[in-house]
Design a protein around this motif. Structure first.
Motif, PDB file in Angstrom:
ATOM      1  N   VAL A  67      -3.722   3.874  -2.137  1.00  0.00           N
ATOM      2  CA  VAL A  67      -4.028   2.810  -3.082  1.00  0.00           C
ATOM      3  C   VAL A  67      -3.185   1.593  -2.735  1.00  0.00           C
TER       4      VAL A  67
ATOM      5  N   PHE B 144      -7.242  -4.771  -6.474  1.00  0.00           N
ATOM      6  CA  PHE B 144      -6.689  -3.526  -5.952  1.00  0.00           C
ATOM      7  C   PHE B 144      -7.670  -2.901  -4.979  1.00  0.00           C
ATOM      8  N   ASN B 145      -7.199  -1.911  -4.228  1.00  0.00           N
ATOM      9  CA  ASN B 145      -8.079  -1.141  -3.365  1.00  0.00           C
ATOM     10  C   ASN B 145      -7.640   0.313  -3.382  1.00  0.00           C
ATOM     11  N   VAL B 146      -8.574   1.210  -3.144  1.00  0.00           N
ATOM     12  CA  VAL B 146      -8.290   2.639  -3.151  1.00  0.00           C
ATOM     13  C   VAL B 146      -9.153   3.307  -2.088  1.00  0.00           C
TER      14      VAL B 146
ATOM     15  N   ARG C  39     -12.657  -1.804  -2.452  1.00  0.00           N
ATOM     16  CA  ARG C  39     -11.790  -2.962  -2.684  1.00  0.00           C
ATOM     17  C   ARG C  39     -12.401  -3.771  -3.826  1.00  0.00           C
ATOM     18  N   SER C  40     -11.616  -4.044  -4.842  1.00  0.00           N
ATOM     19  CA  SER C  40     -12.129  -4.681  -6.048  1.00  0.00           C
ATOM     20  C   SER C  40     -12.416  -6.166  -5.829  1.00  0.00           C
TER      21      SER C  40
ATOM     22  N   THR D 199       0.831  -1.202   0.000  1.00  0.00           N
ATOM     23  CA  THR D 199       0.000   0.000   0.000  1.00  0.00           C
ATOM     24  C   THR D 199       0.870   1.258   0.000  1.00  0.00           C
TER      25      THR D 199
ATOM     26  N   HIS E  35     -13.728   3.917   1.022  1.00  0.00           N
ATOM     27  CA  HIS E  35     -12.765   2.887   0.610  1.00  0.00           C
ATOM     28  C   HIS E  35     -13.432   1.889  -0.318  1.00  0.00           C
TER      29      HIS E  35
END
Length: 396
Positions: free
Chosen positions: A157, A192-194, A211-212, A144, A209
């Motif tokens: 991200v 991924f996450n953002v 998260r894919s 991250t 937030h």
């Protein structure tokens, strides 16, 4: 007689802590506050809850912990006796480290298990031909990076590298005898996450937030045992595969401090369980395939939490969560038992610089959920106790 094995039988997530087969207890501090960590949690475990928040670490922060999930789930057929599962303790661990080399930049990595379940029905369980013993484990490695774009706005991200394993044993009914099948498989996936965090007012923070989803393509082996001679040509040991999507999630949260040392928080989380429409094992011999529809629905869950600093070193916490089941009654079967969850949480933390320790407890009540599934209608219910311990290290 069914000669197929649906993927949902392998998931058998009756022992998971959250709805479906989600696990969201990766910080004992957050657990004590009902998981309300999207806007305010700013230690290294924010890698899971909101990547932007690791900017809040002073220089270096390390957290290490474990969660014990002790469930009790029952099933009662219409007109039948109540049946249950064997006592099973699931211990998903968590580890996070975040480092801040510059004032506005932080990097980190986390290792945790956001999805998983373990289920073992009692010997002689009437639904053993749909699911007897099973386990699902996912292990995420999550590097991250976060950056402070403005003194009131942070962005983060991360990359999600997932390893998933599945193992299952279930019975096969041959009328005059019983056989069994054992299946194991594993695979890697990535996503991924953002996240963002905004300081709305001096005492009010907002976090968001995402998260894919992650596509997992399991490849493994099916081992058939005690198969009658007349079925051995078809029910033979062979390779098997299956696809499953670990769902995407979106969480929005608020963190509000009305007075000194008191923090109130609220999170709303959307989990896209609709990816579980139809799942099945694909055998090497395709003639024994038989996909099983589940038609799960995307769901929102809601959480309230509070933290109060009794002293500079001692904090106490409490929370409440409503977490609805994604499974329709018409497709709810023993291979994947589930129910709406109501959770009450408590926690305590103590800091003795540069170390700290947090304890979190969660009581999970599974409301009675009626199943109208063909062939095996009944009622599911139960409860779970969740205990979390997280140790932290943050030098000044």
């Amino acid at each position: 007689m069914k000669k197929t094995l649906s993927l949902v039988a392998m998931l058998a997530a009756g022992t998971s802590q959250a709805a479906g087969f989600q696990i969201d207890t990766h910080s004992a501090r957050a657990t004590g506050m009902g998981g309300t960590a999207t806007a305010g949690l700013d230690d290294s475990s924010a890698i899971y809850y909101n990547a932007a928040n690791i900017i809040g670490v002073k220089k270096l922060d390390i957290t290490l912990g474990d969660t014990g999930i002790l469930p009790s789930i029952t099933f009662q057929r219409v007109g039948g006796e109540q049946e249950g599962q064997k006592t099973t303790l699931s211990p998903p661990p968590h580890f996070f480290v975040a480092y801040k080399p510059f004032e506005k930049l932080a990097v980190g990595v986390g290792v945790y298990t956001p999805f998983g379940a373990r289920s073992r029905w009692e010997d002689g369980f009437s639904g053993r031909f749909r699911g007897n013993e099973s386990s699902l484990a996912t292990y995420y490695i999550n590097p991250t990076i976060a950056y402070e774009l403005h003194e009131r706005f942070r962005f983060g991200v991360g990359l999600d590298i997932a390893r998933a394993t599945i193992e299952l044993t279930r019975g096969l009914d041959f009328v005059n005898s019983e056989g069994s099948i054992h299946l194991g498989g594993a695979d890697w996936g990535s996503g991924f996450n953002v996240g963002v965090q905004a300081l709305v007012l001096e005492n009010l923070k907002f976090g968001l937030h995402y998260r894919s989803a992650i596509q997992i393509e399991f490849n493994g082996k099916a081992d058939f045992q005690n198969i009658p001679v007349e079925f051995q040509s078809r029910l033979r040991d062979q390779s098997a595969r299956a696809d499953v999507v670990l769902p995407s999630t979106v969480t929005a949260g608020l963190s509000y401090s009305p007075i000194d040392r008191l923090n109130l928080a609220f999170d709303a989380s959307w989990v896209d369980w609709s990816s579980f429409a139809e799942l099945a094992i694909r055998f090497e011999d395709s003639s024994i395939d038989n996909p099983l529809p589940k038609r799960w629905h995307a769901k929102w869950k809601y959480a309230l939490g509070a933290e109060y600093g009794v002293t500079e070193a001692l904090q106490v916490r409490a929370g409440f969560v409503y977490d609805p089941s994604p499974s329709p009654n018409a497709t709810l079967t023993p291979d994947l038992p589930d129910a709406n969850r109501i959770k009450a949480t408590l926690g305590v933390g103590y800091a003795f610089n540069p170390f700290r320790a947090d304890l979190g407890y969660q009581f999970v009540a599974l409301a009675d959920k009626e199943s109208s599934a063909p062939g095996i209608p009944g009622t599911y219910s139960g409860s779970a106790h969740v205990f979390g311990l997280t140790l932290g290290f943050s030098p000044q």
